[in-house]
Design a protein around this motif. Structure first.
Motif, short mmCIF file in Angstrom:
data_model
loop_
_atom_site.label_atom_id
_atom_site.label_comp_id
_atom_site.label_asym_id
_atom_site.label_seq_id
_atom_site.Cartn_x
_atom_site.Cartn_y
_atom_site.Cartn_z
N ALA A 128 1.05 -1.22 0.05
CA ALA A 128 -0.45 0.12 -0.41
C ALA A 128 0.64 0.97 -0.04
CB ALA A 128 -1.03 -0.03 1.15
N PRO A 129 0.30 2.34 -0.55
CA PRO A 129 1.26 3.65 -0.52
C PRO A 129 2.22 4.12 0.57
CG PRO A 129 -0.29 3.39 -2.52
CD PRO A 129 -0.53 2.23 -1.56
N GLU A 130 1.34 4.14 1.45
CA GLU A 130 1.45 4.25 3.15
C GLU A 130 2.35 3.63 3.22
OE1 GLU A 130 -2.38 1.96 3.24
OE2 GLU A 130 -1.81 3.80 1.93
N LEU A 131 2.51 2.77 3.14
CA LEU A 131 3.74 2.11 3.93
C LEU A 131 4.90 2.32 2.56
CD1 LEU A 131 1.51 -1.65 4.37
CD2 LEU A 131 2.47 0.42 5.72
N LEU A 132 5.12 2.46 1.64
CA LEU A 132 6.31 2.27 0.96
C LEU A 132 7.53 3.45 1.98
CD1 LEU A 132 5.18 2.98 -2.67
CD2 LEU A 132 5.97 1.09 -1.33
N SER A 133 6.86 3.78 2.60
CA SER A 133 8.22 4.72 3.66
C SER A 133 8.59 4.38 4.64
CB SER A 133 7.61 6.31 3.21
OG SER A 133 6.53 6.28 4.68
N VAL A 134 7.60 3.33 5.45
CA VAL A 134 8.49 2.61 6.47
C VAL A 134 9.36 1.44 5.84
CG1 VAL A 134 6.55 1.51 8.03
CG2 VAL A 134 6.35 3.32 7.45
N SER A 135 8.86 0.51 4.59
CA SER A 135 9.30 0.23 4.15
C SER A 135 10.74 0.06 4.06
CB SER A 135 8.50 -0.40 2.80
OG SER A 135 9.45 -1.60 1.75
N ARG A 136 11.18 1.48 3.64
CA ARG A 136 12.38 1.75 3.23
C ARG A 136 12.94 1.12 4.99
NH1 ARG A 136 10.09 5.73 0.67
NH2 ARG A 136 9.87 5.61 -1.60
N TRP A 137 12.59 1.99 6.13
CA TRP A 137 12.71 2.04 7.37
C TRP A 137 13.06 0.61 7.48
CZ3 TRP A 137 14.73 6.17 9.67
CH2 TRP A 137 14.99 6.71 9.76
N TYR A 138 12.75 -0.36 7.90
CA TYR A 138 12.41 -1.51 7.17
C TYR A 138 13.68 -2.33 6.69
CZ TYR A 138 8.58 -1.99 10.74
OH TYR A 138 7.72 -2.16 11.84
N THR A 139 13.99 -1.44 5.76
CA THR A 139 15.13 -2.23 3.80
C THR A 139 16.35 -2.12 4.89
OG1 THR A 139 13.25 -2.57 2.21
CG2 THR A 139 15.25 -2.89 2.23
N TYR A 140 16.31 -0.81 4.78
CA TYR A 140 17.73 -0.32 5.33
C TYR A 140 18.12 -0.24 6.61
CZ TYR A 140 17.81 0.48 0.19
OH TYR A 140 17.06 0.19 -0.96
N LEU A 141 17.01 0.12 7.97
CA LEU A 141 17.50 0.40 9.18
C LEU A 141 17.68 -1.29 10.35
CD1 LEU A 141 18.33 1.65 11.80
CD2 LEU A 141 16.32 2.11 11.41
N TRP A 142 16.20 -1.41 10.36
CA TRP A 142 15.53 -2.41 10.92
C TRP A 142 15.79 -3.56 10.51
CZ3 TRP A 142 14.90 0.21 15.18
CH2 TRP A 142 14.28 0.49 15.73
N GLY A 143 15.77 -4.11 9.23
CA GLY A 143 16.58 -5.15 8.84
C GLY A 143 18.47 -5.37 8.57
N PRO A 144 18.78 -4.58 8.56
CA PRO A 144 20.06 -4.71 8.46
C PRO A 144 20.50 -4.80 10.54
CG PRO A 144 19.89 -2.84 7.12
CD PRO A 144 18.47 -3.56 7.62
N TRP A 145 19.60 -4.14 10.92
CA TRP A 145 20.26 -3.65 12.47
C TRP A 145 20.58 -4.83 13.34
CZ3 TRP A 145 22.40 -0.88 15.72
CH2 TRP A 145 22.37 -0.97 17.58
N PHE A 146 18.90 -5.82 12.87
CA PHE A 146 18.56 -7.14 13.02
C PHE A 146 19.44 -7.92 12.79
CE2 PHE A 146 14.49 -6.41 13.47
CZ PHE A 146 13.95 -6.43 15.35
N VAL A 147 20.05 -8.57 11.38
CA VAL A 147 20.80 -9.21 11.00
C VAL A 147 22.65 -9.02 11.76
CG1 VAL A 147 22.11 -9.63 8.29
CG2 VAL A 147 19.86 -9.51 8.60
N GLY A 148 22.68 -7.45 11.79
CA GLY A 148 23.98 -6.74 12.38
C GLY A 148 24.31 -7.71 13.97
N GLY A 149 22.88 -7.40 14.28
CA GLY A 149 22.89 -8.39 16.46
C GLY A 149 22.44 -9.55 16.27
N GLY A 150 22.42 -10.45 14.91
CA GLY A 150 22.29 -11.74 14.50
C GLY A 150 23.36 -12.20 14.46
N ILE A 151 24.46 -11.42 14.67
CA ILE A 151 25.39 -11.83 13.25
C ILE A 151 26.95 -11.62 14.67
CG2 ILE A 151 28.08 -11.30 12.07
CD1 ILE A 151 25.35 -10.76 9.83
N ALA A 152 26.83 -11.06 15.62
CA ALA A 152 26.80 -10.79 16.81
C ALA A 152 26.97 -11.61 17.55
CB ALA A 152 26.46 -9.18 17.41
N PHE A 153 26.28 -12.12 17.63
CA PHE A 153 24.81 -13.32 18.25
C PHE A 153 26.09 -14.59 18.38
CE2 PHE A 153 22.41 -10.13 20.43
CZ PHE A 153 22.27 -10.58 21.92
N MET A 154 26.11 -14.85 17.51
CA MET A 154 26.34 -15.92 16.28
C MET A 154 28.10 -16.34 16.20
SD MET A 154 23.90 -16.91 13.24
CE MET A 154 23.77 -15.32 12.60
N LEU A 155 28.62 -15.13 15.93
CA LEU A 155 30.20 -14.80 16.31
C LEU A 155 30.59 -15.38 17.87
CD1 LEU A 155 31.24 -11.73 14.20
CD2 LEU A 155 31.72 -14.18 13.64
#
Length: 194
Positions: A128-155
């Motif tokens: 939905a158009p109202e979700l597009l800007s939020v999608s960018r936050w999830y793609t470029y902030l929240w997603g990488p933040w979760f992945v980075g934390g996960g990698i830190a825990f596994m390492l």
């Protein structure tokens, strides 16, 4: 030469400290929003969650408090993986279970955010158009933040495991934690949760 539990070199400790910082820093927005703060809420999270946050929905506030506490526990887990002297074999197995479980869960969750966002940007799926800007936050902030934390825990779990004398039980516990998190995440995805 096998390292003893209490003699891991300082440079090898960075993943545990990174996991700890990740957990403590990530807890701040949860507690801030749970206490009624609204900065960042309208632009970085989904509209349904914004509405619940702004209404101060008691159920949503409880979720924010619980997730904040879980993130602090994650920070403490990162520190526990660094400071191993006090942990016996059974506790080390529990640390492995928790660290691999958290790591796999976070990487999976973050990868889903990034993957979905990239599919949206490639116009392979639509939002939905109202979700597009939020999608960018999830793609470029929240997603990488979760992945980075996960990698830190596994390492951190890997460094912790490499410093253990008897590793078989701890290795099994880590496998159970990682596989369990993957199964739980897949089941939640199929059920439409998260």
């Amino acid at each position: 030469m096998r390292l003893r539990l209490d003699t891991v070199s300082h440079p090898a400790r960075w993943p545990g400290y990174a996991a700890a910082v990740w957990g403590f820093v990530f807890a701040v927005p949860s507690f801030y929003w749970a206490m009624g703060g609204s900065a960042g809420v309208t632009s970085t999270i989904s509209p349904q969650l914004v509405e619940l946050a702004l209404k101060q929905d008691p159920g949503f506030l409880a979720v924010l408090w619980v997730t904040g506490v879980l993130k602090v526990v994650g920070g403490l887990l990162g520190l526990a993986l660094v400071h191993r002297r006090a942990w016996g074999r059974g506790m080390s197995c529990l640390l492995q279970l928790m660290a691999w479980g958290a790591g796999v869960l976070l990487v999976w969750h973050g990868a889903l955010f990034v993957g979905q966002g990239l599919l949206v940007q490639a116009h392979l799926i639509t939002l939905a158009p109202e979700l597009l800007s939020v999608s960018r936050w999830y793609t470029y902030l929240w997603g990488p933040w979760f992945v980075g934390g996960g990698i830190a825990f596994m390492l951190a779990a890997r460094v912790h495991l490499s410093a253990m004398a008897g590793r078989r039980d701890a290795r099994i516990a880590g496998l159970v934690g990682g596989f369990g998190a993957l199964v739980l995440s897949a089941a939640a995805l199929m059920a439409g949760i998260g």
